[in-house]
Design a protein around this motif. Structure first.
Motif, short mmCIF file in Angstrom:
data_model
loop_
_atom_site.label_atom_id
_atom_site.label_comp_id
_atom_site.label_asym_id
_atom_site.label_seq_id
_atom_site.Cartn_x
_atom_site.Cartn_y
_atom_site.Cartn_z
N SER A 20 7.97 -0.93 6.57
CA SER A 20 8.74 -1.52 5.48
C SER A 20 9.17 -0.40 4.55
O SER A 20 8.36 0.41 4.10
CB SER A 20 7.90 -2.55 4.73
N SER A 21 10.44 -0.37 4.27
CA SER A 21 10.97 0.70 3.42
C SER A 21 10.67 0.35 1.98
O SER A 21 9.84 -0.50 1.69
CB SER A 21 12.47 0.80 3.65
N ASN A 22 11.35 1.02 1.09
CA ASN A 22 11.33 0.56 -0.29
C ASN A 22 9.94 0.61 -0.89
O ASN A 22 9.51 -0.31 -1.55
CB ASN A 22 11.87 -0.88 -0.32
N ARG A 23 9.19 1.68 -0.57
CA ARG A 23 7.86 1.73 -1.13
C ARG A 23 7.82 2.50 -2.44
O ARG A 23 6.76 2.77 -2.99
CB ARG A 23 6.90 2.36 -0.11
N THR A 24 8.98 2.89 -2.89
CA THR A 24 9.01 3.61 -4.16
C THR A 24 8.83 2.65 -5.32
O THR A 24 8.33 3.02 -6.37
CB THR A 24 10.36 4.33 -4.32
N ASP A 25 9.23 1.46 -5.10
CA ASP A 25 9.12 0.44 -6.13
C ASP A 25 7.64 0.14 -6.37
O ASP A 25 6.87 -0.10 -5.43
CB ASP A 25 9.86 -0.80 -5.61
N ALA A 26 7.23 0.14 -7.63
CA ALA A 26 5.80 -0.05 -7.93
C ALA A 26 5.31 -1.41 -7.47
O ALA A 26 4.20 -1.54 -6.92
CB ALA A 26 5.56 0.13 -9.42
N ALA A 27 6.13 -2.43 -7.65
CA ALA A 27 5.70 -3.77 -7.26
C ALA A 27 5.47 -3.84 -5.76
O ALA A 27 4.45 -4.37 -5.29
CB ALA A 27 6.76 -4.79 -7.68
N MET A 28 6.40 -3.25 -5.02
CA MET A 28 6.26 -3.27 -3.57
C MET A 28 5.05 -2.46 -3.14
O MET A 28 4.28 -2.88 -2.26
CB MET A 28 7.52 -2.67 -2.91
N SER A 29 4.86 -1.29 -3.74
CA SER A 29 3.76 -0.47 -3.25
C SER A 29 2.42 -1.08 -3.63
O SER A 29 1.43 -0.89 -2.92
CB SER A 29 3.88 0.96 -3.74
N SER A 30 2.37 -1.85 -4.72
CA SER A 30 1.09 -2.50 -5.03
C SER A 30 0.77 -3.54 -3.95
O SER A 30 -0.36 -3.66 -3.50
CB SER A 30 1.12 -3.13 -6.42
N MET A 31 1.80 -4.27 -3.51
CA MET A 31 1.56 -5.25 -2.45
C MET A 31 1.20 -4.56 -1.16
O MET A 31 0.30 -4.98 -0.44
CB MET A 31 2.82 -6.09 -2.25
N PHE A 32 1.91 -3.48 -0.89
CA PHE A 32 1.65 -2.70 0.32
C PHE A 32 0.19 -2.22 0.34
O PHE A 32 -0.53 -2.41 1.33
CB PHE A 32 2.62 -1.52 0.33
N ASN A 33 -0.24 -1.65 -0.76
CA ASN A 33 -1.61 -1.14 -0.82
C ASN A 33 -2.64 -2.27 -0.72
O ASN A 33 -3.66 -2.13 -0.05
CB ASN A 33 -1.83 -0.36 -2.11
N ASN A 34 -2.33 -3.34 -1.39
CA ASN A 34 -3.26 -4.47 -1.34
C ASN A 34 -3.43 -4.95 0.10
O ASN A 34 -4.54 -5.20 0.56
CB ASN A 34 -2.74 -5.61 -2.21
N ASN A 35 -2.30 -5.08 0.79
CA ASN A 35 -2.38 -5.61 2.15
C ASN A 35 -3.12 -4.65 3.08
O ASN A 35 -3.89 -5.09 3.93
CB ASN A 35 -0.97 -5.89 2.68
N LEU A 36 -2.90 -3.35 2.87
CA LEU A 36 -3.66 -2.39 3.67
C LEU A 36 -5.16 -2.55 3.37
O LEU A 36 -6.00 -2.49 4.27
CB LEU A 36 -3.22 -0.97 3.36
N GLY A 37 -5.46 -2.78 2.11
CA GLY A 37 -6.85 -3.00 1.71
C GLY A 37 -7.44 -4.18 2.47
O GLY A 37 -8.56 -4.11 2.98
#
Lengths: 574, 462
Positions: A102-119
């Motif tokens: 998933s692109s668009n990981r510069t956005d803080a909101a997206m990256s928080s979701m990204f990190n959470n899901n990896l968690g």
């Protein structure tokens, strides 16, 4: 669904009519929504609905469709959903790949979701420390988002930090950090306060804190699992004084009487009375939602019928009225959907509708079963807490309620019998206590396994092997050792059998049947040689039988005995 | 960690008492001295002593005698059966393995046999008692006899937890002696214990004994050893679907309804006109204005000042406007704000529900040319709920029957017939539903040409 669409269309039409200067940019955006975008959005919502109802099979089909529509567009949402799908199926490796794509990981909101899901994924893989890193990254993403200026409405309405905090709580609990976990759950309670499971988790924090001896007034962990023996005198005069260390119900008269006592940091102090309070909260919520569910099922059924016969103007309203009390996730969904159906007069996409209807009833079933499981856990915990607080009568009623639940899992049945028996014993009814334990007797003196390995399945950390990578995965699973040791949190079947032997020995000893007691405790020690309780019972039986030599040698051979020099004791007491 | 049975003062007291037993003080003197402190907890003291006495080696012979005396004296003001240690004393008196002087001493304490000389023997010191003891002069009664005499009237046990009342002594002897040497052998014991000369401590262990004794006294606890119950901690609830997975939201921004509240002036003209329209027919240009404004703003229909109750007036005065308003109500959805409990939710209610109220009024209003015209136009423009059309027809028929004025009746009947023919031709109603009713109507008014025409139409459809 269709009425929303209608509105969308109308709004667009209307807005073109009354465009004002500052509306312009937004409206051009609105205009650009093409049919395909709308279709994609709808499709994604459908996938979300299916994932929420855990209909993995159908979701898989629909997400493929969504990916096809999304071709050439920003597909991060579709990718997230696909990752969630693979995560739900246990294909964790694939889920990670999709998230990475998933692109668009510069956005803080997206990256928080990204990190959470990896968690989440790493948690399920049993790598709790890795998951902790991702959860805390996700949280810091959130907080940086909140600092952004100017403040936007979306920052608040889409703030996910409390949800991530809940995940953090689970992770801390898995790592054996009850205080941090409780702090997280307490924060997340702003969102989750109506969920029985959250209160159960808080109670678990209390139990873990007490177990670990973190709580003031409770025993240090070593005190609970060890037999403490004071060695007094030397040479010929040496005497061993066995401390009754594991008569451990000492938290009762500690300061914790005030259940909501707050610590210096404004957090409730974890304690057994607090655990009891949490458990009662959870039970109350669970009973409420059960009551509401049964009502709403009746009502929504009748409203369906009405919808067919008349226009059902009134029945719809009654459906809505159910909403506030249907807070448990089981029921909001169907109520809303039935409503949708009512509005849709034309039979639109019959098979689709059916699929959704099916997956909802399937989901309702899951929820019902989950709630049943939660109830078992709540009652078992409650019985345990009451025993710890020396309320055998309350413990008895909780444990009996547990045993009366329909379709109780065998592990909880076992716990129920053990708790009932102990409570009865404390109430001077050793005979009835023995009867409860004797359920597991086959023949005169042999105890069956109270449950099998298959019953523990749910508790084991699932080391899912990706379907596609079965060969690699099998090898990896062997190599990878779980990071935390808290993975499996209960007795193995054989140990449970040993527990039954030890407790039957205790009951027999109390009843004066020393021969039986001796037999049982010998069995118990062969199954659970490290149990200090079984050792103590064995020593007790030896002493009563006058075999003090054997008792001394048992003490010396037990690995869980701590010998303390007497002068240290003397100093302590004076 | 466990609760200690004795406080520091009591420990010292006991140690002093035991130490002084080897002196030449009389037993009586020692007892009196011992019991001077009123704060002494008799039970705790006696219980510790009884635990020490159970250990055959720990106390010297004189110390044992004094300890027994304390056990007896602590409760001597009551009946012997009330002494919690009475069975302990009786058992000790009957213990075949014990020294005879000790057994005799206990019998003396209990006042068995010779009650007259009861207190005399306490005037001597413990060692004197042992020295003077003549085994031949003493007879030992059977245990049963003693039990009968002293335990007979024993109280029933007060409530106690069985688990705890079955406790046994939690002190074990663990002699640390070289292998081959029997720690319990009589010679070993006699060497130390019968070393009656004060000050002449033997090298082997009497110092150790004092240390062991004080250690024991300091550490004894009221709780004995009891069978232990394994209480498994319930497992943590499995984490299954509990972790929250996050997905990006659609950025649905709130859309402001610019028309809400803001346009009071724009609506005002229409509201005025509608109010006027309720009272009488509007001029054609006014009528035109209303229709145009309503067409421009689909929401205006909801705040143009019309309510279901006012509908009949509008129908009578301005049927065309009424038709327009009703059509708009049916075709546009309304966003209604519904308040449920403490939460405000926005939900969609299809305008049908709103329009239904107006229809209900419409079909129940008095029959007139205008109302019929409105219904007729509506049936061709939108799909009306069937039961409303049916109810309306029934109402029409019954008004025709009930009207007194013959002229008006004829007029009405003709109107109804034309209306019905139009409905049937446009397939808005199914004749079968109303066949009998309409047929009866035609026959009743067969004198009127239009009714006969309607009748023929029905026949052709049959």
């Amino acid at each position: 669904m269709f009425s929303t669409l209608d509105i969308g269309g109308q709004n667009l039409a209307r807005h073109t009519g009354l465009t004002s200067a500052n509306d312009l940019p937004r409206i051009t955006v609105d205009r650009s929504i093409s049919g395909v975008d709308l279709k994609l959005k709808l499709q994604l919502y459908k996938v979300r609905l299916l994932l929420l109802t855990r209909n993995v099979k159908l979701a898989k089909r629909e997400v493929k469709h969504a990916m096809n529509i999304a071709r050439g567009r920003d597909s991060s949402m579709a990718l997230f959903l696909k990752a969630q799908l693979e995560y739900a199926r246990g294909n964790h490796r694939k889920a990670i790949k999709l998230l990475m794509a998933s692109s668009n990981r510069t956005d803080a909101a997206m990256s928080s979701m990204f990190n959470n899901n990896l968690g989440c994924i790493y948690y399920q893989l049993g790598k709790y420390h890795t998951s902790a890193v991702f959860f805390s990254k996700a949280l810091s993403n959130c907080s940086s988002l909140q600092k952004e200026k100017p403040l936007k409405l979306l920052t608040f309405s889409q703030d996910k930090s409390l949800l991530i905090t809940y995940n953090c709580g689970l992770q801390y609990l898995a790592c054996g950090k009850p205080l941090l976990a409780a702090h997280c759950f307490q924060k997340a309670s702003l969102v989750f306060y109506r969920r029985p499971l959250m209160w159960l988790r808080l109670a678990e924090c209390c139990l873990m804190a007490v177990e670990k001896g973190i709580v003031k007034g409770s025993w240090a962990p070593s005190d609970r699992s060890e037999v403490r023996v004071s060695v007094i005198g030397k040479g010929r005069w040496r005497r061993l004084l066995i401390e009754n260390g594991i008569s451990r119900n000492r938290h009762v008269d500690s300061v914790e009487r005030d259940v909501w006592a707050l610590g210096g940091d404004g957090q409730p102090k974890l304690s057994l009375p607090l655990a009891r309070q949490f458990l009662y909260n959870a039970l109350h919520l669970l009973n409420c939602s059960e009551l509401c569910n049964s009502k709403s099922i009746v009502r929504s059924d009748s409203s369906l019928e009405e919808n067919e016969s008349s226009d059902g103007a009134s029945s719809k309203n009654s459906n809505y009225k159910n909403l506030p009390c249907n807070d448990s996730k089981a029921s909001t969904m169907p109520a809303a959907l039935i409503n949708l159906n009512g509005d849709l007069k034309e039979p639109k996409g019959g098979t689709n509708q059916e699929g959704i209807q099916n997956s909802i009833s399937y989901y309702e079933d899951i929820c019902r079963r989950e709630n049943q499981m939660i109830k078992q856990a709540l009652l078992a915990n409650l019985a345990y807490v009451e025993l710890e607080l020396e309320n055998p009568l309350k413990a008895l009623s909780a444990a009996q309620a547990l045993l009366e639940l329909p379709d109780c899992s065998r592990i909880y049945v076992f716990l129920g019998h053990v708790y009932v028996a102990e409570a009865l014993c404390l109430l001077n009814k050793p005979k009835e206590a023995a009867e409860h334990l004797s359920i597991y007797l086959s023949g005169e003196s042999n105890i069956k396994l109270p449950f099998g390995l298959e019953d523990c399945e749910q508790w084991r950390v699932k080391k899912h092997i990706d379907c596609e990578e079965a060969n690699v995965g099998a090898a990896a699973a062997k190599n990878s050792s779980p990071e935390g040791l808290e993975d499996f949190m209960f007795l193995k079947p054989e140990e449970a059998r040993g527990t039954l032997y030890a407790n039957l020995a205790a009951v027999s000893a109390i009843q004066g049947d020393l021969e039986r007691a001796h037999h049982f405790v010998t069995q118990a020690l062969s199954l659970v040689p490290n149990s200090s309780e079984a050792t103590m019972t064995a020593i007790y039986v030896d002493l009563i039988l006058g075999k003090s030599q054997e008792a001394v040698s048992k003490l010396k051979h037990c690995s869980h005995v701590r010998f303390l020099p007497s002068n240290q004791q003397f100093n302590k007491s004076s | 960690m466990g609760k200690k049975m004795l406080n520091f003062e009591e420990q010292c007291k006991i140690l002093n008492l035991l130490k002084s037993s080897s002196e030449q003080k009389s037993i009586e003197e020692m007892l009196t001295e011992f019991f001077t402190n009123p704060k002494l907890r008799h039970f705790n003291v006696c219980y510790s002593l009884s635990l020490l006495l159970q250990d055959k080696m720990m106390l010297s012979s004189t110390e044992r005698l004094v300890a027994f005396a304390v056990l007896h004296r602590s409760y001597s003001s009551q009946k012997s059966a009330a002494n919690p240690f009475i069975s302990f004393l009786v058992n000790a008196a009957c213990d075949e393995g014990a020294e005879n002087y000790e057994r005799a001493f206990i019998l003396h304490l209990l006042g068995f046999g010779n009650s007259n000389s009861s207190k005399e023997f306490l005037k001597q010191s413990a060692s004197e008692y042992i020295k003077k003891f003549d085994a031949s002069s003493q007879t030992f009664p059977q245990k049963e006899q003693l039990q009968k005499q002293y335990l007979e009237k024993a109280h029933p046990e007060p409530y106690a937890c069985l688990l705890k009342s079955t406790a046994v002594k939690n002190v074990l002897a663990d002699p640390d002696v070289p292998p081959g040497c029997d720690a319990n052998s009589a010679e070993c014991v006699s060497q130390d214990v019968f070393d009656l000369e004060p000050g002449a401590k033997s090298k082997l262990g009497s110092g150790d004994r004092d240390e062991a004794l004080s250690g024991l006294i300091a550490n004894l606890s009221l709780e004995g050893l009891i069978p232990h119950w394994i209480r498994p901690l319930p497992p943590r609830f499995p984490v299954d679907e509990e972790l929250v997975w996050l997905n990006p939201d659609n950025n649905h921004e709130l859309q402001w309804d610019q028309g809400m509240c803001a346009d009071t002036s724009r609506g005002a003209a229409v509201r005025d006109l509608i109010a006027k329209a309720l009272r009488g027919p509007l001029a054609p240009n006014q009528q035109e204005q209303v229709l145009v404004e309503l067409a421009n703003d689909p929401k205006l229909v909801y705040h143009c000042g019309l309510t279901p109750r006012k509908l009949p007036e509008l129908v009578e005065s301005n049927p065309l406007i009424a038709v327009d308003v009703l059509i708009k109500l049916i075709n546009s959805p309304e966003i209604a704000e519904c308040v449920f409990g403490d939460s405000v939710k926005f939900c969609l209610i299809h305008s049908n529900q709103h329009a239904l109220l107006y229809f209900t009024v419409l079909v129940n209003m008095d029959m007139s040319l205008h109302s019929m015209e409105v219904v007729n136009r509506l049936t061709t423009a939108v799909e009306l709920p069937k039961e409303f059309v049916r109810t309306y027809i029934t109402n029409c028929i019954s008004s025709c029957e009930n009207i007194k004025d013959k002229y008006m009746q004829n007029r009405l009947v003709r109107l109804v017939c034309v209306f019905l023919q139009s409905l049937i031709r446009n397939r808005i109603i199914d004749v079968k539903d109303l066949f009998i009713e309409v047929q009866a109507f035609c026959i009743e008014f067969s004198r009127i040409r239009e009714a006969a025409g309607l009748f023929r139409l029905l026949k052709t459809l049959e």
